[in-house]
Design a protein around this motif. Structure first.
Motif, PDB file in Angstrom:
ATOM      1  N   HIS A 284       2.888 -12.730  -7.659  1.00 33.88           N
ATOM      2  CA  HIS A 284       2.429 -11.608  -6.838  1.00 33.88           C
ATOM      3  C   HIS A 284       3.362 -11.368  -5.667  1.00 33.88           C
ATOM      4  O   HIS A 284       3.666 -10.211  -5.329  1.00 33.88           O
ATOM      5  CB  HIS A 284       1.004 -11.903  -6.353  1.00 33.88           C
ATOM      6  CG  HIS A 284       0.457 -10.833  -5.458  1.00 33.88           C
ATOM      7  ND1 HIS A 284       0.076  -9.590  -5.921  1.00 33.88           N
ATOM      8  CD2 HIS A 284       0.233 -10.830  -4.104  1.00 33.88           C
ATOM      9  CE1 HIS A 284      -0.356  -8.857  -4.907  1.00 33.88           C
ATOM     10  NE2 HIS A 284      -0.278  -9.590  -3.794  1.00 33.88           N
TER      11      HIS A 284
ATOM     12  N   LEU B 286       6.385  -9.542  -6.875  1.00 36.52           N
ATOM     13  CA  LEU B 286       6.084  -8.123  -7.148  1.00 36.52           C
ATOM     14  C   LEU B 286       5.989  -7.334  -5.849  1.00 36.52           C
ATOM     15  O   LEU B 286       6.440  -6.182  -5.769  1.00 36.52           O
ATOM     16  CB  LEU B 286       4.788  -8.008  -7.947  1.00 36.52           C
ATOM     17  CG  LEU B 286       4.831  -8.565  -9.374  1.00 36.52           C
ATOM     18  CD1 LEU B 286       3.449  -8.502 -10.008  1.00 36.52           C
ATOM     19  CD2 LEU B 286       5.831  -7.778 -10.221  1.00 36.52           C
ATOM     20  N   VAL B 287       5.381  -7.958  -4.825  1.00 37.38           N
ATOM     21  CA  VAL B 287       5.274  -7.255  -3.532  1.00 37.38           C
ATOM     22  C   VAL B 287       6.659  -7.021  -2.948  1.00 37.38           C
ATOM     23  O   VAL B 287       6.967  -5.920  -2.453  1.00 37.38           O
ATOM     24  CB  VAL B 287       4.395  -8.074  -2.567  1.00 37.38           C
ATOM     25  CG1 VAL B 287       4.448  -7.475  -1.165  1.00 37.38           C
ATOM     26  CG2 VAL B 287       2.948  -8.124  -3.064  1.00 37.38           C
ATOM     27  N   GLU B 288       7.522  -8.052  -3.025  1.00 37.64           N
ATOM     28  CA  GLU B 288       8.876  -7.880  -2.498  1.00 37.64           C
ATOM     29  C   GLU B 288       9.642  -6.815  -3.283  1.00 37.64           C
ATOM     30  O   GLU B 288      10.371  -5.990  -2.697  1.00 37.64           O
ATOM     31  CB  GLU B 288       9.607  -9.213  -2.563  1.00 37.64           C
ATOM     32  CG  GLU B 288       9.060 -10.264  -1.593  1.00 37.64           C
ATOM     33  CD  GLU B 288       9.801 -11.577  -1.735  1.00 37.64           C
ATOM     34  OE1 GLU B 288      10.673 -11.658  -2.633  1.00 37.64           O
ATOM     35  OE2 GLU B 288       9.505 -12.526  -0.958  1.00 37.64           O
ATOM     36  N   MET B 289       9.478  -6.798  -4.605  1.00 40.62           N
ATOM     37  CA  MET B 289      10.149  -5.783  -5.424  1.00 40.62           C
ATOM     38  C   MET B 289       9.659  -4.379  -5.080  1.00 40.62           C
ATOM     39  O   MET B 289      10.442  -3.416  -5.021  1.00 40.62           O
ATOM     40  CB  MET B 289       9.917  -6.068  -6.902  1.00 40.62           C
ATOM     41  CG  MET B 289      10.635  -7.330  -7.415  1.00 40.62           C
ATOM     42  SD  MET B 289      10.205  -7.738  -9.113  1.00 40.62           S
ATOM     43  CE  MET B 289      10.825  -6.282  -9.945  1.00 40.62           C
ATOM     44  N   ASP B 290       8.335  -4.281  -4.824  1.00 41.53           N
ATOM     45  CA  ASP B 290       7.798  -2.969  -4.458  1.00 41.53           C
ATOM     46  C   ASP B 290       8.367  -2.519  -3.119  1.00 41.53           C
ATOM     47  O   ASP B 290       8.683  -1.332  -2.929  1.00 41.53           O
ATOM     48  CB  ASP B 290       6.271  -3.054  -4.403  1.00 41.53           C
ATOM     49  CG  ASP B 290       5.650  -1.711  -4.112  1.00 41.53           C
ATOM     50  OD1 ASP B 290       5.778  -0.787  -4.960  1.00 41.53           O
ATOM     51  OD2 ASP B 290       5.040  -1.569  -3.036  1.00 41.53           O
ATOM     52  N   GLU B 291       8.495  -3.471  -2.174  1.00 40.73           N
ATOM     53  CA  GLU B 291       9.074  -3.092  -0.875  1.00 40.73           C
ATOM     54  C   GLU B 291      10.525  -2.643  -1.027  1.00 40.73           C
ATOM     55  O   GLU B 291      10.935  -1.628  -0.435  1.00 40.73           O
ATOM     56  CB  GLU B 291       8.977  -4.289   0.076  1.00 40.73           C
ATOM     57  CG  GLU B 291       7.541  -4.632   0.471  1.00 40.73           C
ATOM     58  CD  GLU B 291       7.483  -5.858   1.361  1.00 40.73           C
ATOM     59  OE1 GLU B 291       8.553  -6.465   1.571  1.00 40.73           O
ATOM     60  OE2 GLU B 291       6.379  -6.193   1.843  1.00 40.73           O
ATOM     61  N   HIS B 292      11.303  -3.405  -1.879  1.00 44.09           N
ATOM     62  CA  HIS B 292      12.695  -2.986  -2.103  1.00 44.09           C
ATOM     63  C   HIS B 292      12.769  -1.651  -2.833  1.00 44.09           C
ATOM     64  O   HIS B 292      13.679  -0.840  -2.587  1.00 44.09           O
ATOM     65  CB  HIS B 292      13.436  -4.070  -2.893  1.00 44.09           C
ATOM     66  CG  HIS B 292      13.672  -5.321  -2.096  1.00 44.09           C
ATOM     67  ND1 HIS B 292      14.393  -5.339  -0.914  1.00 44.09           N
ATOM     68  CD2 HIS B 292      13.266  -6.602  -2.285  1.00 44.09           C
ATOM     69  CE1 HIS B 292      14.451  -6.556  -0.422  1.00 44.09           C
ATOM     70  NE2 HIS B 292      13.754  -7.353  -1.233  1.00 44.09           N
ATOM     71  N   ARG B 293      11.788  -1.417  -3.723  1.00 44.64           N
ATOM     72  CA  ARG B 293      11.788  -0.121  -4.412  1.00 44.64           C
ATOM     73  C   ARG B 293      11.549   1.020  -3.425  1.00 44.64           C
ATOM     74  O   ARG B 293      12.212   2.079  -3.494  1.00 44.64           O
ATOM     75  CB  ARG B 293      10.697  -0.115  -5.483  1.00 44.64           C
ATOM     76  CG  ARG B 293      10.622   1.183  -6.298  1.00 44.64           C
ATOM     77  CD  ARG B 293       9.415   1.162  -7.216  1.00 44.64           C
ATOM     78  NE  ARG B 293       8.178   1.056  -6.464  1.00 44.64           N
ATOM     79  CZ  ARG B 293       7.570   2.083  -5.865  1.00 44.64           C
ATOM     80  NH1 ARG B 293       8.127   3.304  -5.898  1.00 44.64           N
ATOM     81  NH2 ARG B 293       6.454   1.904  -5.216  1.00 44.64           N
ATOM     82  N   LYS B 294      10.594   0.778  -2.511  1.00 50.82           N
ATOM     83  CA  LYS B 294      10.354   1.823  -1.509  1.00 50.82           C
ATOM     84  C   LYS B 294      11.585   2.040  -0.638  1.00 50.82           C
ATOM     85  O   LYS B 294      11.934   3.191  -0.303  1.00 50.82           O
ATOM     86  CB  LYS B 294       9.158   1.430  -0.636  1.00 50.82           C
ATOM     87  CG  LYS B 294       7.831   1.431  -1.392  1.00 50.82           C
ATOM     88  CD  LYS B 294       6.698   0.990  -0.460  1.00 50.82           C
ATOM     89  CE  LYS B 294       5.366   1.018  -1.197  1.00 50.82           C
ATOM     90  NZ  LYS B 294       4.255   0.560  -0.315  1.00 50.82           N
TER      91      LYS B 294
ATOM     92  N   GLU C 195      14.040   3.978  -2.625  1.00 51.64           N
ATOM     93  CA  GLU C 195      13.649   5.388  -2.702  1.00 51.64           C
ATOM     94  C   GLU C 195      14.032   6.127  -1.415  1.00 51.64           C
ATOM     95  O   GLU C 195      14.461   7.284  -1.443  1.00 51.64           O
ATOM     96  CB  GLU C 195      12.148   5.501  -2.961  1.00 51.64           C
ATOM     97  CG  GLU C 195      11.749   5.143  -4.398  1.00 51.64           C
ATOM     98  CD  GLU C 195      10.251   5.277  -4.591  1.00 51.64           C
ATOM     99  OE1 GLU C 195       9.529   5.491  -3.580  1.00 51.64           O
ATOM    100  OE2 GLU C 195       9.782   5.148  -5.746  1.00 51.64           O
TER     101      GLU C 195
END
Length: 281
Positions: free
Chosen positions: A214, A217-225, A228
């Motif tokens: 988890h 995934l949170v770190e990946m989501d932050e890098h994705r944002k 973007e």
């Protein structure tokens, strides 16, 4: 002795025995076992009859001797004037009482020493009987105590049995409810196991591995944002190029530049993801 001789002896003995009792011999099957048993009874009966004849002959001999001795003593008493007919009634009565007491005490003469020995023996036997009676009373009390305890225990067990019988129906209903719940839980377990297998298949198909936690995934989501945010201006710029005049050379040059920037951004995202996975291990 052969079997035929034994059977003949058995039939003869049965006929004599039942004839003496005034009855006829009952009908039964003469088997080797029954003949052997009856022949054994014949042997015992003959032995006991012989012993009884010997005892009876001895008793008759002793009775004859006692009668002879009594006649001799009576003659002596008559010669000295002490015949029973010439004695006073009170003396005869006392003599009879003395003889009865001697017979009761099982002594052969009427000497004082014999009476004392007999009385001592009776006292000893009386003491033994009293001791045995005390032991029996003690055992009786113990048995009575045990009986009372057993009755109390039996009453308690009966009361417990009645209580358990009263609790049978509610317990059976509760057990039926538990059985129903168990069946429902078993069905749910099978359903959950199937769902878990389906989810595992979906995760395997999506390329999920245990290293993806988890936090990762949170770190990946932050890098994705963050990516973007970085790529959004580039995309806006590319969209603005749609309004440029149709100069292919300039447009191609601008597109190539933006593609290089986009590739750099993707490479940066991949590096971040690999570093995150490495730190999670």
């Amino acid at each position: 002795m052969s079997e035929k001789e034994a059977m003949a002896e058995v039939k003869e003995w049965l006929a004599k025995t039942f004839e003496g009792a005034g009855k006829s011999v009952p009908e039964f099957e003469y088997t080797p076992r029954s003949v052997s048993h009856l022949h054994h009874l014949i042997t015992l009966s003959k032995a006991k009859d012989e012993a009884a004849r010997l005892v009876a002959r001895d008793f008759r001999l002793k009775a004859s001797e006692y009668r002879s001795q009594a006649a001799r003593i009576r003659e002596i008493l008559e010669n000295v004037g002490l015949a029973q007919e010439s004695l006073p009634s009170n003396v005869v009565t006392s003599a009879q009482v003395l003889a009865n007491v001697a017979n009761l005490l099982n002594i052969r003469d009427t000497e004082m020493s014999s009476f004392l020995v007999a009385m001592g023996d009776i006292s000893l036997r009386k003491t033994g009987v009293e001791e045995k009676r005390a032991e029996v009373n003690k055992e009786s009390k113990l048995l009575l105590d045990y009986t009372r305890k057993a009755i109390a225990r039996l009453t308690y067990l009966k009361r417990t049995l009645a209580q358990l019988e009263d609790e049978v129906a509610p317990c059976e209903a509760q057990m039926e409810s538990w059985a129903t719940n168990l069946q429902v839980m078993a069905a749910k377990e099978r359903q959950y196991v199937q769902q878990c297998a389906n989810y595992k298949a979906v995760l395997n198909h999506a390329g999920y591995t245990p290293e993806v936690s988890h936090r990762v995934l949170v770190e990946m989501d932050e890098h994705r944002k963050e990516l973007e945010k970085k790529t959004k201006p580039i995309l806006d710029t590319l969209r603005s190029y749609q309004d440029l005049p149709p100069d292919k050379a300039l447009a191609a040059l601008a597109i190539e530049d933006k593609k290089m920037q986009y590739a750099d951004a993707e490479k940066y995202l991949e590096d971040v993801l690999q570093s995150a996975l490495a730190s999670s291990e």
